[in-house]
Write a protein that holds these residues in place. Structure first.
Motif, mmCIF file in Angstrom:
data_model
loop_
_atom_site.group_PDB
_atom_site.id
_atom_site.type_symbol
_atom_site.label_atom_id
_atom_site.label_comp_id
_atom_site.label_asym_id
_atom_site.label_seq_id
_atom_site.Cartn_x
_atom_site.Cartn_y
_atom_site.Cartn_z
ATOM 1 N N GLU A 169 0.848 -1.188 0.000
ATOM 2 C CA GLU A 169 0.000 0.000 0.000
ATOM 3 C C GLU A 169 0.882 1.237 0.000
ATOM 4 N N GLU A 170 0.289 2.359 -0.288
ATOM 5 C CA GLU A 170 1.025 3.613 -0.270
ATOM 6 C C GLU A 170 0.475 4.575 0.769
ATOM 7 N N SER A 171 -0.763 4.405 1.166
ATOM 8 C CA SER A 171 -1.375 5.307 2.136
ATOM 9 C C SER A 171 -0.852 5.035 3.541
ATOM 10 N N ILE A 172 -0.788 6.088 4.325
ATOM 11 C CA ILE A 172 -0.379 5.982 5.721
ATOM 12 C C ILE A 172 -1.300 6.854 6.573
ATOM 13 N N ILE A 173 -1.379 6.512 7.832
ATOM 14 C CA ILE A 173 -2.068 7.332 8.825
ATOM 15 C C ILE A 173 -0.976 8.019 9.641
ATOM 16 N N ILE A 174 -1.050 9.331 9.743
ATOM 17 C CA ILE A 174 -0.108 10.080 10.569
ATOM 18 C C ILE A 174 -0.898 10.719 11.698
#
Length: 143
Positions: A32-37
């Motif tokens: 995946e490429e999305s992240i939660i910051i």
């Protein structure tokens, strides 16, 4: 797995490039490429979670009996969580609230932490690392 330390500069709009090694780890290890910051209550830095790791954290939170400490944790971590997908240059636009919490200005330090990575103000990172050196001298893995 996220490992290593990387420095990048944040622009005036609050955009900072996620290190290529971390973007590669997202693709190869997490597909995946999305992240939660989000914020963390443990230090004045931000923590970036791959989506899979974020879901694991949410599952653990949901399984934890309600308490004042859990509500405080949720207010700090869950309320500030934002999903990001790096642009073609690998940049994310951090909100003013996240930048303010971690005192991010120009010089940004990325630090691998295994299944997550941290985003620090460079000066704060240097001070934290010095403090950690003193603590780590007394730590034994028992290998």
């Amino acid at each position: 797995m996220f490992q290593g330390e990387f420095s990048n500069n944040m622009d005036d709009k609050g955009r900072v490039s996620i290190p290529a090694a971390f973007r590669d780890a997202l693709k190869s290890c997490h597909a995946e490429e999305s992240i939660i910051i989000t914020r963390t209550p443990h230090s004045r830095c931000l923590v970036a979670y791959p989506i899979r790791e974020w879901k694991r954290l949410q599952t653990r939170i949901n399984a934890t009996p309600s308490s004042e400490a859990l509500r405080a944790y949720k207010r700090i971590v869950i309320s500030s969580a934002q999903e990001f997908s790096p642009d073609r240059q690998g940049r994310v636009l951090l909100s003013a609230a996240l930048r303010e919490y971690a005192s991010l200005d120009r010089a940004v330090q990325f630090a691998g932490a295994g299944e997550t990575f941290e985003i620090w103000d460079k000066g704060s990172w240097d001070r934290q690392l010095e403090a950690d050196l003193a603590l780590a001298q007394n730590f034994e893995l028992g290998l």
